[in-house]
Design a protein around this motif. Structure first.
Motif, PDB file in Angstrom:
ATOM      1  N   GLY A  14       0.799  -1.226   0.000  1.00 24.65           N
ATOM      2  CA  GLY A  14       0.000   0.000   0.000  1.00 24.65           C
ATOM      3  C   GLY A  14       0.829   1.270   0.000  1.00 24.65           C
ATOM      4  O   GLY A  14       0.290   2.386  -0.055  1.00 24.65           O
ATOM      5  N   GLU A  15       2.147   1.130   0.053  1.00 26.58           N
ATOM      6  CA  GLU A  15       3.022   2.286   0.154  1.00 26.58           C
ATOM      7  C   GLU A  15       2.942   3.172  -1.092  1.00 26.58           C
ATOM      8  O   GLU A  15       2.890   4.403  -1.006  1.00 26.58           O
ATOM      9  N   GLN A  16       2.919   2.559  -2.236  1.00 22.46           N
ATOM     10  CA  GLN A  16       2.940   3.318  -3.491  1.00 22.46           C
ATOM     11  C   GLN A  16       1.725   4.242  -3.599  1.00 22.46           C
ATOM     12  O   GLN A  16       1.867   5.426  -3.971  1.00 22.46           O
ATOM     13  N   GLU A  17       0.546   3.745  -3.294  1.00 27.34           N
ATOM     14  CA  GLU A  17      -0.663   4.553  -3.399  1.00 27.34           C
ATOM     15  C   GLU A  17      -0.595   5.757  -2.462  1.00 27.34           C
ATOM     16  O   GLU A  17      -0.954   6.890  -2.836  1.00 27.34           O
ATOM     17  N   PRO A  50       9.173  21.439   0.749  1.00 26.81           N
ATOM     18  CA  PRO A  50      10.122  21.025  -0.297  1.00 26.81           C
ATOM     19  C   PRO A  50      10.909  19.774   0.077  1.00 26.81           C
ATOM     20  O   PRO A  50      11.159  18.912  -0.750  1.00 26.81           O
ATOM     21  N   VAL A  51      11.294  19.690   1.351  1.00 25.68           N
ATOM     22  CA  VAL A  51      12.085  18.522   1.776  1.00 25.68           C
ATOM     23  C   VAL A  51      11.251  17.248   1.689  1.00 25.68           C
ATOM     24  O   VAL A  51      11.679  16.231   1.136  1.00 25.68           O
ATOM     25  N   LYS A  52      10.029  17.340   2.246  1.00 30.53           N
ATOM     26  CA  LYS A  52       9.157  16.164   2.221  1.00 30.53           C
ATOM     27  C   LYS A  52       8.763  15.796   0.793  1.00 30.53           C
ATOM     28  O   LYS A  52       8.691  14.604   0.434  1.00 30.53           O
ATOM     29  N   TYR A  53       8.522  16.819  -0.028  1.00 30.44           N
ATOM     30  CA  TYR A  53       8.160  16.553  -1.429  1.00 30.44           C
ATOM     31  C   TYR A  53       9.302  15.847  -2.148  1.00 30.44           C
ATOM     32  O   TYR A  53       9.090  14.894  -2.918  1.00 30.44           O
ATOM     33  N   ASN A  54      10.528  16.309  -1.889  1.00 27.63           N
ATOM     34  CA  ASN A  54      11.698  15.697  -2.523  1.00 27.63           C
ATOM     35  C   ASN A  54      11.864  14.247  -2.079  1.00 27.63           C
ATOM     36  O   ASN A  54      12.149  13.348  -2.881  1.00 27.63           O
ATOM     37  N   GLU A  55      11.672  13.998  -0.768  1.00 27.29           N
ATOM     38  CA  GLU A  55      11.776  12.628  -0.240  1.00 27.29           C
ATOM     39  C   GLU A  55      10.711  11.718  -0.859  1.00 27.29           C
ATOM     40  O   GLU A  55      10.989  10.555  -1.208  1.00 27.29           O
ATOM     41  N   THR A  56       9.516  12.255  -1.009  1.00 28.57           N
ATOM     42  CA  THR A  56       8.411  11.467  -1.567  1.00 28.57           C
ATOM     43  C   THR A  56       8.676  11.091  -3.021  1.00 28.57           C
ATOM     44  O   THR A  56       8.505   9.922  -3.418  1.00 28.57           O
ATOM     45  N   THR A  57       9.090  12.070  -3.816  1.00 31.86           N
ATOM     46  CA  THR A  57       9.333  11.793  -5.243  1.00 31.86           C
ATOM     47  C   THR A  57      10.527  10.869  -5.436  1.00 31.86           C
ATOM     48  O   THR A  57      10.525  10.010  -6.331  1.00 31.86           O
ATOM     49  N   GLN A  58      11.546  11.011  -4.567  1.00 32.81           N
ATOM     50  CA  GLN A  58      12.691  10.105  -4.669  1.00 32.81           C
ATOM     51  C   GLN A  58      12.280   8.654  -4.346  1.00 32.81           C
ATOM     52  O   GLN A  58      12.719   7.711  -4.995  1.00 32.81           O
ATOM     53  N   ARG A  59      11.428   8.520  -3.328  1.00 30.07           N
ATOM     54  CA  ARG A  59      10.944   7.186  -2.963  1.00 30.07           C
ATOM     55  C   ARG A  59      10.135   6.573  -4.100  1.00 30.07           C
ATOM     56  O   ARG A  59      10.286   5.390  -4.425  1.00 30.07           O
ATOM     57  N   LEU A  60       9.298   7.400  -4.714  1.00 28.60           N
ATOM     58  CA  LEU A  60       8.516   6.912  -5.854  1.00 28.60           C
ATOM     59  C   LEU A  60       9.420   6.546  -7.029  1.00 28.60           C
ATOM     60  O   LEU A  60       9.184   5.552  -7.721  1.00 28.60           O
TER      61      LEU A  60
END
Length: 558
Positions: free
Chosen positions: A208-211, A297-307
């Motif tokens: 469920g992480e991806q969603e 910005p930090v959280k957004y960057n972490e999220t997109t990197q994880r994706l």
């Protein structure tokens, strides 16, 4: 046993309807008269391959039909066959029919119920045995020789018991081979497998992480729009300049003030009160979410990197979900676990194979013992049967040697034969003449039919290569087979054999308006004399031939 045969439009036969009886019957006729056609028709009925050439020229289809009396067979076996295949069972009478259309289509019936060709063939094998000349070649085959011994040994139980263990043994062998192959393949790819397993393990994926990540990224990339819409909604509902919430509350109060003079106002006020409560709740919820929506910005960057990591792994492993990546990781865990435990796993498989092999060998030994006893019986009975058939010095041995484990045990069977005292015994196919092979096969068939109780057997020119006294002895054996509640039908060219028949049929061919036609008739006593005389002297029947025919028939009656 066979009671009635009805053939229509089959090659040269227009319509033939014949009754058959217990005992020893003979079929005679000149070469080319159509005796083989009768055998072909019965073979078709019993499941042989159909051919459009079987249909008489100018006809739409041919039909072969036979009636059998099942009361003389092993009723339990046949009854089980009929019940297992949902067929009507009548012990006194069973009807088999085969139809072949001119276009090549074929149909089969048992008691008027349509059945598959395999089914009518299975039943046919239990009802009748046709021994033709080419079957003498079976004597060269080891599996036929082993089958003869098994029939005489009555070893179905021991063989079935062995085959259960053998099936388990073969499965264990296949499993061992598969494990070896897996281990070898996995070890060749071990470094790559460990790299893949570490890569997926380091990703620390959760279901469920991806969603969740995709929703977060989508929200943060539109944070300004979301915050603006929420703020505008908040101002509309609870702003200082204009507040829908307050307006609704005030209008509800006004309606209650006139309720005494206008009763309908009370219900309207209550409905507005409900709207006030709902709007106030919505307003508070919107206000609470305004502060939650911020672009980090930090959280957004972490999220997109994880994706990006997840998308890269999905592309690499040709999957579309995190769950599939987790499944792949689990699969790699198992493969590497098997590699790490391969020696133990391989040893377990080897031990199982060895244990099952020992079990097979034990049961094969029991089977072999039964066969060796039967082999002695075959040797003695064959010698008794062959001696009066013109081989007085016959030596016959059933040689049983040990081979590898196989479907029917470890025994390799070979029939050794010598017609003379001074010559070494060799495989029967190497030293026996055509006539001797025919006599050996007749003797074997006599033993087999007695052992399995097969009520009907047809010999198609079993007398090839013999004559005179030997032919009489062969006839005597066949008549003896027919005397024990069985039915033996022999197609023969020899008058010595024909004279021994309790029933005599003649096949003839003549020209008719529709073309060449084959017929078959049951001969009267006088007709039998004429037929046997013709077999003795040819078309020019002499008085001497007639006297000789009478003499043969009188000898048969003694």
């Amino acid at each position: 046993m066979l009671k009635k045969l009805d053939i229509r439009n089959f090659t040269l036969i227009d319509h033939l309807e014949m009754l058959f009886y217990p005992g020893f019957s003979v079929i005679t006729g000149e070469t080319g008269a159509g005796k083989s056609i009768i055998i072909g028709a019965i073979g078709l009925l019993l499941g042989n391959r159909a051919d459009t050439k079987m249909v008489k020229r100018g006809r739409d289809k041919c039909i072969v039909e036979a009636t059998f009396d099942l009361s003389v067979y092993h009723s339990d076996v046949l009854k089980d066959f009929f019940e297992r295949n949902d067929l009507d069972y009548e012990p006194e009478e069973c009807l088999l029919r085969r139809e072949v259309n001119a276009n090549g289509k074929s149909r089969a019936f048992i008691n008027d119920t349509p059945v598959t060709l395999a089914l009518i063939r299975e039943l046919g094998e239990q009802l009748i045995d046709i021994h033709s000349q080419h079957q003498n070649l079976l004597l060269n085959r080891e599996d036929f020789q082993l089958n003869v011994v098994d029939i005489i040994a009555h070893d179905k139980k021991q063989l079935a018991d062995y085959q259960v263990s053998y099936g388990k043994y073969r499965k264990a062998q296949d499993e061992l081979a598969r494990v070896k192959e897996d281990i070898e393949r996995n070890r060749e790819n071990e470094d790559f497998l460990r790299f893949q397993q570490k890569e997926l393990a380091d990703a620390n994926l959760t279901e469920g992480e991806q969603e969740t990540l995709e929703q977060t990224a989508e929200m943060m990339s539109h944070a300004e729009d979301i915050k603006r819409v929420l703020h505008e909604a908040d101002q509309c509902l609870a702003g200082e300049d204009m507040s829908i919430v307050n307006e609704v509350r005030q209008r509800a109060s006004q309606l209650r003030s006139i309720a005494d003079i206008y009763h309908e106002a009370q219900e309207m006020a209550e409905r507005l009160d409900n709207c006030y409560v709902e709007l106030k709740d919505i307003s508070q919820e919107i206000a609470s979410h305004i502060d939650d929506v911020e672009f980090d910005p930090v959280k957004y960057n972490e999220t997109t990197q994880r994706l990006d990591t997840i998308y890269s792994l999905q592309q690499k492993y040709h999957v579309t979900t995190v769950e599939e990546l987790i499944a792949k990781k689990n699969e790699l865990d198992i493969q590497l676990g098997n590699i790490d435990n391969s020696d133990e796993r391989l040893e377990e498989c080897k031990q199982r194979v060895e244990a099952l092999k020992a079990e097979c060998m034990q049961k094969a030994a029991v089977l072999s013992e039964v066969r060796r006893k039967a082999a002695v019986e075959v040797e003695g009975e064959l010698a008794k049967l062959l001696a009066p058939l013109g081989i007085p010095n016959v030596r016959f041995k059933v040689q049983i040697t040990m081979g590898e484990l196989a479907q029917k045990g470890v025994d390799k069977v070979m029939f050794l034969f010598s017609a003379n005292k001074s010559t070494d015994m060799l495989p029967v196919s190497q030293v026996a003449s055509g006539g001797e092979i025919a006599r050996v096969m007749l003797s074997l068939k006599a033993m087999i039919s007695k052992a399995i109780g097969l009520p009907t057997i047809i010999f198609d020119e079993i007398d090839t290569g013999v004559s005179g006294r030997v032919a009489e002895q062969m006839a005597h054996i066949m008549r003896g087979m027919g005397d024990v509640n069985r039915q033996v039908i022999c197609i023969t060219h020899l008058p010595q054999i024909a004279a021994y028949g309790s029933t005599h049929y003649k096949v003839a061919k003549h020209e008719a308006e529709s073309g060449t036609v084959s017929t078959m008739t049951q001969l009267t006593p006088d007709q039998r004399i004429t037929e046997i005389a013709q077999m003795l002297s040819g078309s020019d029947v002499t008085q001497a031939a007639i006297d000789n025919a009478k003499s043969l028939l009188m000898k048969e009656k003694k």
